[in-house]
Motif scaffolding. Structure first.
Motif, PDB file in Angstrom:
ATOM      1  N   SER A 200      -2.013  -2.536 -13.223  1.00  0.00           N
ATOM      2  CA  SER A 200      -0.744  -2.151 -12.404  1.00  0.00           C
ATOM      3  C   SER A 200      -0.240  -3.137 -11.458  1.00  0.00           C
ATOM      4  CB  SER A 200      -1.261  -0.872 -11.510  1.00  0.00           C
ATOM      5  OG  SER A 200      -0.225  -0.679 -10.442  1.00  0.00           O
ATOM      6  N   GLU A 201       0.793  -2.977 -11.096  1.00  0.00           N
ATOM      7  CA  GLU A 201       1.542  -4.059 -10.068  1.00  0.00           C
ATOM      8  C   GLU A 201       1.115  -3.748  -8.770  1.00  0.00           C
ATOM      9  OE1 GLU A 201       5.534  -4.063 -10.475  1.00  0.00           O
ATOM     10  OE2 GLU A 201       5.987  -1.894  -9.853  1.00  0.00           O
ATOM     11  N   ARG A 202       0.420  -2.471  -8.392  1.00  0.00           N
ATOM     12  CA  ARG A 202       0.078  -2.155  -6.994  1.00  0.00           C
ATOM     13  C   ARG A 202      -1.305  -2.855  -6.694  1.00  0.00           C
ATOM     14  NH1 ARG A 202       1.378   3.476  -6.666  1.00  0.00           N
ATOM     15  NH2 ARG A 202       0.457   3.395  -4.449  1.00  0.00           N
ATOM     16  N   ASN A 203      -1.301  -3.164  -5.401  1.00  0.00           N
ATOM     17  CA  ASN A 203      -2.629  -4.119  -4.878  1.00  0.00           C
ATOM     18  C   ASN A 203      -3.848  -3.538  -5.037  1.00  0.00           C
ATOM     19  OD1 ASN A 203      -0.397  -5.548  -3.695  1.00  0.00           O
ATOM     20  ND2 ASN A 203      -0.382  -4.430  -1.850  1.00  0.00           N
ATOM     21  N   SER A 204      -4.730  -4.184  -4.764  1.00  0.00           N
ATOM     22  CA  SER A 204      -6.240  -3.813  -5.041  1.00  0.00           C
ATOM     23  C   SER A 204      -6.625  -3.151  -3.709  1.00  0.00           C
ATOM     24  CB  SER A 204      -6.947  -5.113  -5.165  1.00  0.00           C
ATOM     25  OG  SER A 204      -6.663  -5.937  -6.062  1.00  0.00           O
ATOM     26  N   ASP A 205      -7.696  -2.221  -4.106  1.00  0.00           N
ATOM     27  CA  ASP A 205      -8.217  -1.521  -3.102  1.00  0.00           C
ATOM     28  C   ASP A 205      -9.917  -1.909  -2.794  1.00  0.00           C
ATOM     29  OD1 ASP A 205      -9.518  -0.280  -5.156  1.00  0.00           O
ATOM     30  OD2 ASP A 205      -8.889   1.736  -4.519  1.00  0.00           O
ATOM     31  N   ALA A 250       6.566   6.326   5.259  1.00  0.00           N
ATOM     32  CA  ALA A 250       6.326   4.900   5.894  1.00  0.00           C
ATOM     33  C   ALA A 250       5.926   3.870   5.165  1.00  0.00           C
ATOM     34  CB  ALA A 250       6.012   5.354   7.408  1.00  0.00           C
ATOM     35  N   ASP A 251       4.790   4.144   4.516  1.00  0.00           N
ATOM     36  CA  ASP A 251       4.281   3.204   3.784  1.00  0.00           C
ATOM     37  C   ASP A 251       5.069   2.637   2.731  1.00  0.00           C
ATOM     38  OD1 ASP A 251       1.747   3.090   5.638  1.00  0.00           O
ATOM     39  OD2 ASP A 251       0.843   4.577   4.243  1.00  0.00           O
ATOM     40  N   TYR A 252       5.487   3.452   2.116  1.00  0.00           N
ATOM     41  CA  TYR A 252       6.369   3.382   0.737  1.00  0.00           C
ATOM     42  C   TYR A 252       7.589   2.338   0.983  1.00  0.00           C
ATOM     43  CZ  TYR A 252       9.602   4.087  -3.075  1.00  0.00           C
ATOM     44  OH  TYR A 252      10.563   3.810  -4.174  1.00  0.00           O
ATOM     45  N   TYR A 253       8.146   2.542   2.180  1.00  0.00           N
ATOM     46  CA  TYR A 253       9.416   1.773   2.482  1.00  0.00           C
ATOM     47  C   TYR A 253       8.681   0.469   3.218  1.00  0.00           C
ATOM     48  CZ  TYR A 253      12.699   5.079   1.281  1.00  0.00           C
ATOM     49  OH  TYR A 253      13.589   6.100   0.445  1.00  0.00           O
ATOM     50  N   LYS A 254       7.713   0.210   3.577  1.00  0.00           N
ATOM     51  CA  LYS A 254       7.109  -0.932   3.890  1.00  0.00           C
ATOM     52  C   LYS A 254       6.535  -1.974   2.945  1.00  0.00           C
ATOM     53  CE  LYS A 254       4.075  -0.338   7.197  1.00  0.00           C
ATOM     54  NZ  LYS A 254       2.842  -0.254   7.911  1.00  0.00           N
ATOM     55  N   ASP A 255       5.867  -1.230   2.029  1.00  0.00           N
ATOM     56  CA  ASP A 255       5.392  -2.001   0.893  1.00  0.00           C
ATOM     57  C   ASP A 255       4.985  -1.147  -0.294  1.00  0.00           C
ATOM     58  OD1 ASP A 255       4.074  -3.836  -0.876  1.00  0.00           O
ATOM     59  OD2 ASP A 255       2.381  -4.011   0.149  1.00  0.00           O
ATOM     60  N   ARG A 256       6.052  -1.089  -1.445  1.00  0.00           N
ATOM     61  CA  ARG A 256       5.737  -0.277  -2.658  1.00  0.00           C
ATOM     62  C   ARG A 256       4.459  -0.501  -3.219  1.00  0.00           C
ATOM     63  NH1 ARG A 256      10.062   1.850  -5.381  1.00  0.00           N
ATOM     64  NH2 ARG A 256       9.012   0.923  -7.311  1.00  0.00           N
ATOM     65  N   VAL A 259      -1.678   0.665  -1.565  1.00  0.00           N
ATOM     66  CA  VAL A 259      -2.480   1.340  -2.149  1.00  0.00           C
ATOM     67  C   VAL A 259      -3.242   2.269  -1.031  1.00  0.00           C
ATOM     68  CG1 VAL A 259      -4.495   2.037  -3.701  1.00  0.00           C
ATOM     69  CG2 VAL A 259      -2.993   0.208  -4.346  1.00  0.00           C
ATOM     70  N   SER A 260      -2.791   3.595  -0.661  1.00  0.00           N
ATOM     71  CA  SER A 260      -3.488   4.336   0.387  1.00  0.00           C
ATOM     72  C   SER A 260      -4.592   5.028  -0.278  1.00  0.00           C
ATOM     73  CB  SER A 260      -2.408   4.967   0.627  1.00  0.00           C
ATOM     74  OG  SER A 260      -1.853   6.036  -0.060  1.00  0.00           O
ATOM     75  N   TRP A 261      -4.407   5.253  -1.386  1.00  0.00           N
ATOM     76  CA  TRP A 261      -5.797   5.989  -2.169  1.00  0.00           C
ATOM     77  C   TRP A 261      -5.454   5.648  -3.723  1.00  0.00           C
ATOM     78  CZ3 TRP A 261      -4.909   9.779  -5.845  1.00  0.00           C
ATOM     79  CH2 TRP A 261      -3.868  10.360  -5.792  1.00  0.00           C
ATOM     80  N   ALA A 262      -6.746   5.681  -4.266  1.00  0.00           N
ATOM     81  CA  ALA A 262      -6.519   5.128  -5.989  1.00  0.00           C
ATOM     82  C   ALA A 262      -7.137   6.492  -6.881  1.00  0.00           C
ATOM     83  CB  ALA A 262      -7.085   3.778  -6.179  1.00  0.00           C
ATOM     84  N   ALA A 263      -6.439   6.791  -7.813  1.00  0.00           N
ATOM     85  CA  ALA A 263      -7.289   7.767  -8.969  1.00  0.00           C
ATOM     86  C   ALA A 263      -7.913   7.037  -9.727  1.00  0.00           C
ATOM     87  CB  ALA A 263      -6.165   8.630  -9.248  1.00  0.00           C
ATOM     88  N   ARG A 264      -9.379   7.343 -10.016  1.00  0.00           N
ATOM     89  CA  ARG A 264     -10.188   6.509 -11.181  1.00  0.00           C
ATOM     90  C   ARG A 264     -11.134   7.234 -11.731  1.00  0.00           C
ATOM     91  NH1 ARG A 264      -9.806   1.919  -7.290  1.00  0.00           N
ATOM     92  NH2 ARG A 264      -9.313   0.015  -8.402  1.00  0.00           N
ATOM     93  N   ASP A 265     -10.859   7.328 -13.072  1.00  0.00           N
ATOM     94  CA  ASP A 265     -11.559   8.333 -13.859  1.00  0.00           C
ATOM     95  C   ASP A 265     -11.938   7.851 -15.275  1.00  0.00           C
ATOM     96  OD1 ASP A 265      -9.413   9.221 -15.718  1.00  0.00           O
ATOM     97  OD2 ASP A 265      -8.709  10.315 -14.010  1.00  0.00           O
ATOM     98  N   PHE A 266     -12.812   8.290 -15.800  1.00  0.00           N
ATOM     99  CA  PHE A 266     -13.320   7.599 -17.025  1.00  0.00           C
ATOM    100  C   PHE A 266     -13.528   9.174 -18.292  1.00  0.00           C
ATOM    101  CE2 PHE A 266     -16.933   7.478 -20.346  1.00  0.00           C
ATOM    102  CZ  PHE A 266     -16.229   6.492 -21.160  1.00  0.00           C
TER     103      PHE A 266
END
Length: 660
Positions: A200-205, A250-256, A259-266
């Motif tokens: 993803s182009e989203r940042n790491s967490d 607020a976070d969305y318009y600051k930096d798209r 990552v405030s939380w991430a979904a990870r599953d297998f």
């Protein structure tokens, strides 16, 4: 509005160019309408077919790319899975009102996401109904994905196959191998293996990069009898899904990319599929298939929270021709689904929620000269055995308690077709469809109420023809839906977190949709022009909530417009480009239309190139969202603020394949 005018102008400007190649579209075969072969021209619907050739030439990465030009369909990525909306039922949850099948077997959008794009022979999209053949949930229509393993062309070679690899932005990749071996003239084996990684182009967490990985292997055997075919297929899929999740406003318009939380599953799944077709004499065809599917899912970080799901599907149908031009189809089907129930902490108790669905149906078609009159009827019974979710707003006195429910419904349709020329036909039809709750909807409802079945009447008229070589398919429809099942954003009175909202299910009320869909295609020398226009006027016409009457249905745009152009330099090289525009819509959980209608209203451009060498090698390249348009796959509201799921920006890919 300016963008709409541009696209519509292009449609009018290109409509004069054509040649007789467009006639081929009318005679393309369709499986979805009957589960037996017919043609586009003989199908009373604005059917669209996307072939393996289309997918290959456009370098489609997934079903989002493959179906983006189909009128009336809104397809997007959401939380690492693909969502499908046919006909305006809110794109995030629309699969509940549309049926997705894989080789005729009903599957979820999550399962459809996991199908390797390289293994698809064709995708057939039939909007507005399908409840006679497929039953529960066909209000929007049917998307039938057909595999190369089942419907691919037979090769005369003893051994044939394909090797492929592809690299994309941010270190993403795909590779795979398909091989086909003829043991005898009757027995053929095929093995397909695919593996991919998408970053993803989203940042790491704190757990690292947001990366999804999957691999799938399928093995099948096909045996040809004198008048029958038998296919046995096993598929194993493993997927590590990762998604950056929604962002507060607020976070969305600051930096798209935050990552405030991430979904990870297998998820690990197994699928056994048996398909048997037989010609019984010259006038009778038999089809039966059995599908056994199971999956197990857990959190990819903690390795806990097991989610088990199992499904059994059986279908049997017979088609018989009589008096030369007439035929009837009779059939029956059965589906059983099981999944575990939730406890008060969101964990799983191991107590099964089970849905069992039985159906019998019949279709009859009479042909008198240029007129064709078809009728269909289905009876369905759905039984639920479940445990109420142990969470607000389910009342405390029934949380965790056992519950049962039964629904009896019917679907019906009447259609009249008239072949007014050798190529043109006009049709009119009425259909009644229904949907009962999904198993996961049944045990989590507003105030623990028992949901009513959702029913719908659809009236549609349409025309198909090729005029001076230009393919035209136009339809207009009116839908009235009673007791539409939706989800409610309800303040959680038991939460210690201010502004917390929960999303149980409920009958939102009666809704109405009036729409027009147009697909045209023209050919001029080496150019191919494609235009797609969808307009939908929609509203909630009645509801127990007075504030919702007369309001628009959330997350459904009024307009979708598309324009595509392809150019073939020669038999080896072709170039493609398309632009898709979506109009504005209200937030997903805003049936009162309180918040501004300011999302949507965006256009994305994709370009691709494909070059085939004479020795079996081929190169393809694609750029999605060429101009890096910023928009959202989802907009909702909870925790006291608007929430956004950012759509993917520009994405590059380049691949090479070898066919032997």
């Amino acid at each position: 509005m300016f963008k709409r005018i541009i696209v519509l102008s292009l449609i009018l400007a290109t409509a004069i160019y054509a040649n007789d190649e467009a006639e081929v579209r009318l005679n393309e075969s369709v499986i979805t309408a009957q589960n037996f072969k017919t043609t586009v021209r003989n199908t009373a619907s604005n059917v669209t077919i996307v072939t393996a050739k289309d997918i290959e030439e456009k370098g489609a990465q997934n079903l989002v790319d493959a179906l983006r030009m189909v009128p009336g369909v809104m397809v997007k990525n959401y939380y690492g899975n693909i969502t499908f909306d046919i006909g305006g039922y809110s794109s995030v949850h629309a699969e509940r009102n549309s049926i997705i099948t894989y080789d005729g077997v009903r599957i979820s959008s999550k399962e459809a996401t996991n199908i390797p794009i390289s293994s698809i022979e064709r995708v057939e999209v039939i909007p507005n109904g399908g409840g006679i053949l497929y039953g529960d949930g066909a209000n929007g229509g049917v998307i039938n994905i057909l595999s190369k393993n089942i419907y691919g062309k037979d090769s005369n070679k003893k051994v044939s196959g394909n090797v492929r690899t592809e690299y994309g932005s941010r270190g993403s990749y795909k590779y795979g191998l398909s091989t086909n071996a003829k043991a005898t003239d009757r027995l053929t084996f095929q093995v397909d293996y695919s593996k991919d990684k998408y970053r993803s182009e989203r940042n790491s967490d704190e757990n690292g990069k947001i990366v999804s990985r999957s691999q799938e292997v399928s093995v099948d055997a096909k045996y040809k009898f004198d008048n029958a075919d038998l296919v046995v297929k096993y598929t194993r899929n493993e997927k590590h899904r990762a998604d950056g999740g929604d962002l507060e406003e607020a976070d969305y318009y600051k930096d798209r990319k935050m990552v405030s939380w991430a979904a990870r599953d297998f998820t690990r799944s197994n699928d056994w599929y048996i398909n048997y077709r037989q010609n019984i004499g010259d006038n009778t065809e038999l089809l039966t298939y059995v599908d056994l599917y199971d999956s197990k899912e857990n959190d990819d970080v903690t390795k806990i929270l097991d989610r088990d799901y199992a499904r059994k599907t059986v279908k049997l149908q017979l088609k018989h021709k009589y008096f030369n031009n007439h035929y009837f189809i009779v059939g029956t089907d059965y589906m059983n689904e099981k999944l575990k129930g939730l406890d008060s902490n969101g964990g799983y108790t191991g107590r099964n929620t089970e849905k069992t669905d039985y159906g019998v149906f019949t279709i009859n078609e009479l042909k008198f000269g240029k007129f064709t009159f078809a009728q269909g009827l289905r009876f369905n019974k759905a039984k639920y055995d479940f445990y109420w979710r142990e969470k607000y707003p389910v009342p405390r006195n029934i949380r965790g308690e056992h519950g049962e429910q039964e629904y009896k419904n019917y679907a019906a349709n009447l259609e009249l077709r008239y072949d007014y020329s050798n190529t043109g036909m006009v049709y009119g039809k009425w259909s009644r469809d229904f949907r009962t709750p999904l198993a996961r909807e049944m045990y989590y409802t507003l105030d623990g109420s028992k949901l009513k079945a959702q029913t719908q009447n659809t009236f549609e008229i349409g025309v198909k023809d090729y005029i001076a070589g230009s393919y035209v398919s136009l339809s207009t429809f009116y839908k009235k839906t009673n007791g539409e099942i939706y989800y409610e954003g309800t303040p959680n009175k038991e939460s210690t977190r201010p502004g917390a909202v929960v999303f149980p299910y409920y009958n939102m009320g009666d809704t109405r949709r009036i729409g027009v869909e147009l697909l045209t295609q023209q050919y001029l020398n080496n150019f191919t022009f494609t235009e797609s226009v969808s307009y939908l006027n929609h509203k909630i016409v009645d509801s127990d909530f007075e504030s919702r009457k007369g309001k628009e249905i959330p997350m459904v745009p009024n307009w979708k417009l598309g324009f595509g152009i392809g150019y073939k330099f020669n038999d080896k090289l072709n170039l493609n480009a398309d632009i898709i525009y979506y109009g504005k819509f209200y937030d997903s959980d805003d049936p009162e239309n309180i918040r501004p209608k300011d999302k949507g209203n965006y256009a994305t451009v994709s370009v691709s190139a494909n070059y085939k060498f004479e020795n079996g090698f081929a190169l393809n390249a694609r750029v999605n969202n060429l101009f890096d348009r910023k928009y959202e796959d989802y907009v909702g509201y909870w925790d006291g603020t608007r929430q956004y799921s950012p759509a993917t920006g520009r994405y590059y890919s380049i691949g090479v394949s070898y066919t032997f």
